[in-house]
Write a protein that holds these residues in place. Sequence first.
Motif, PDB file in Angstrom:
ATOM      1  N   LYS A 114     -20.426  -3.597 -39.599  1.00 21.12           N
ATOM      2  CA  LYS A 114     -19.324  -2.881 -40.258  1.00 21.12           C
ATOM      3  C   LYS A 114     -19.334  -1.421 -39.840  1.00 21.12           C
TER       4      LYS A 114
ATOM      5  N   GLY B  98     -10.457  -5.267 -43.369  1.00 20.13           N
ATOM      6  CA  GLY B  98     -11.300  -5.953 -42.389  1.00 20.13           C
ATOM      7  C   GLY B  98     -11.320  -5.317 -41.009  1.00 20.13           C
TER       8      GLY B  98
ATOM      9  N   GLU C 154     -24.727  -6.034 -42.263  1.00 20.61           N
ATOM     10  CA  GLU C 154     -24.864  -6.580 -43.610  1.00 20.61           C
ATOM     11  C   GLU C 154     -25.026  -8.083 -43.520  1.00 20.61           C
TER      12      GLU C 154
ATOM     13  N   GLU D 180     -14.678 -14.686 -54.278  1.00 20.41           N
ATOM     14  CA  GLU D 180     -14.672 -13.223 -54.324  1.00 20.41           C
ATOM     15  C   GLU D 180     -13.994 -12.784 -55.615  1.00 20.41           C
TER      16      GLU D 180
END
Length: 378
Positions: A144, A152, A181, A189
């Motif tokens: 990321k 995203g 990550e 979610e």
Amino acid sequence: MKKPEIIGILGGGQLARMSAFAAKRMGFGIAVVEKKKKSPAGQIADHELKGWVNSSQLLKKLAAISSVVTLENEFVDYHRLEYLESLGRNVFPSSQTISLIQDKLIQKETLASNNIPLPRFLAVNHKTDYEEIVESIGLPFILKSRKMGYDGYGNALIKSKADFLPAFDSLTRRHSKLLAEEFVDFKMELAVMVARTKKEIRLYPLTQTIQKNHICHTVIAPAQVNNRVYKLAGEIAIESVLAVKGFGIFGVELFYTNDGKILVNEMAPRPHNSGHYTIEGCCTSQFENHIRAVLNLPLGSTEMVMPHAVMINLLGKRNGPAIVKDYSTALKNDKVHLHIYGKEESRIGRKMGHITVIGDNADKILKIAKRTEKNTII
Ligand code: ADP
């Protein structure tokens, strides 16, 4: 007669527009800073300031007309917020809060040091880190960018060493520093909004968020999870806001893992897509409580007005002028609340508006929302 208070907003997109509607309804004025005039929020602002935060002259002007300043995304360099504060203007969220959030690595370190559960993560500095990453967080993992990531953009899924170098190169070219990550095997979610003033803190109902291509698409309120998860998610969200010393409105995105854990994905120090349903779904919308919070006024009730709410984003289906092809079809079902953001141009996948349906029957309103989304061309 005393003039109405003016709230300055950095950014003129849909979040600023919906905040501005809430502010204006309560009798406050709005000053919007955006690079172009006639932005979604600029269209309804009392003052449109064309330019961006790198201009000290512009910030001086904003500070002179506003009683308080807020923002609609966390990408404004916190040093510019410090500058605004040095002019004697309160900024919510503050430069300190933004400095703890805008770099995802610092955000994760801050949350971790407050014992808030997170996916495993690691700073990534140079190309030789691959083996170290795998050893520390396993495979697959997500690379990321630490700053400026949204919807995203700035994330890459790494399944093998062959994926790593090209992703590393392309992400560092676009966005400076990276982190890695652990890939979370989630059941669902979740997201929850938190509003906080100097005197009180209020939690909105927990929602389930469903992303398509990393973009929030559907939000279901309240999330259909057991009481333990519901309560735990709320507690973690409140702790997260306290950890960043946050005032105003915050969205906290969570993973509910297959083994029953709740982990924080990330926080947004502003109104959030998962809270759009609150406009019709709750006694007080996230936008109204945001405005109340930045003015340190009493917060409104966050209770739902009906047992269920569904929100679906209207993502651009074509490239061209942003005009709804057929309003009659979009509004065919009398339970549909239609929101169009006033952007000039539609682009495939761009957030152009949203629809909300509230009601007693979760399945029924989801069906209505899905059908409306399918038939609404913008
Ligand atoms: P952005 O800041 O661009 O919105 P996020 O980091 O929130 O990006 O990621 C967008 C989406 O990608 C998430 O909602 C989730 O669906 C997926 N995602 C992000 N991080 C992970 C992860 N560690 N494990 C699994 N999926 C992830």
